[in-house]
Design an enzyme around this catalytic site. Structure first.
Site, PDB file in Angstrom:
ATOM      1  N   CYS A   1      73.191  13.965  58.327  1.00  0.00           N
ATOM      2  CA  CYS A   1      71.707  14.086  58.121  1.00  0.00           C
ATOM      3  C   CYS A   1      71.408  15.443  57.507  1.00  0.00           C
ATOM      4  CB  CYS A   1      71.102  13.818  59.187  1.00  0.00           C
ATOM      5  SG  CYS A   1      70.876  15.134  60.645  1.00  0.00           S
TER       6      CYS A   1
ATOM      7  N   CYS B   1      75.057  19.273  60.486  1.00  0.00           N
ATOM      8  CA  CYS B   1      75.619  17.705  60.598  1.00  0.00           C
ATOM      9  C   CYS B   1      75.939  17.144  59.359  1.00  0.00           C
ATOM     10  CB  CYS B   1      74.309  17.085  61.452  1.00  0.00           C
ATOM     11  SG  CYS B   1      74.461  15.068  61.530  1.00  0.00           S
TER      12      CYS B   1
ATOM     13  N   CYS C   1      78.534  28.440  67.777  1.00  0.00           N
ATOM     14  CA  CYS C   1      77.028  28.852  68.450  1.00  0.00           C
ATOM     15  C   CYS C   1      75.868  27.913  67.939  1.00  0.00           C
ATOM     16  CB  CYS C   1      76.838  30.269  67.888  1.00  0.00           C
ATOM     17  SG  CYS C   1      75.608  31.074  68.789  1.00  0.00           S
TER      18      CYS C   1
HETATM   19 FE    FE Z   1      72.447  14.509  62.013  1.00  0.00          FE
END
Ligand code: FE
Length: 131
Positions: A99, A96, A119
């Site tokens: 974060c 991500c 995946c």
């Molecule tokens: Fe995140």
């Protein structure tokens, strides 16, 4: 560039032990164990940790691997790809962008039109159904 950060103790308080192990310690859930593996409802997949918009149901396909699989991301800005040499393999980790959560890996054996296969661990995701 990470915009959203918490201490390990804050993540531990927010996440289940499995979610913490996968997202913050680069773990992998047992295949076919996740709630979202066989979910094909219309909606958006968000980061379990920070809520960042990651994947769309329109890109989801059944890879047969037991992990939620997507052939594209919603935006290249929302995920970060990192070279991963762990376990004697050459893989590309998917994180991500907001974060830094570990989501899974991307491979070059997916379907057309991208031939990518993201995946992704089910426990790294939070699904929001589109009404
Ligand atoms: Fe995140």
């Amino acid at each position: 560039m990470k915009k959203y950060s918490k201490t390990n103790n804050e993540w531990k308080a927010q996440l289940s032990s499995l979610e913490y192990k996968v997202t913050r310690e680069k773990g992998t859930e047992i295949p076919f164990s996740g709630d979202l593996n066989a979910n094909y409802e219309n909606g958006i997949y968000h980061c379990k940790c920070c809520g960042n918009t990651l994947f769309s149901s329109s890109h989801k396909f059944d890879s047969g691997t037991g992990w939620p699989s997507f052939y594209d991301v919603m935006s290249n800005d929302y995920v970060t790809l990192v070279s991963d040499h762990s376990y004697g393999m050459e893989r590309t980790e998917v994180c991500c962008s907001n974060c830094g959560a570990h989501l899974g890996h991307v491979f070059n054996d997916g379907p057309e039109p991208t031939r990518k296969r993201f995946c992704i661990n089910s426990v790294s995701l939070k699904f929001t159904k589109k009404e």
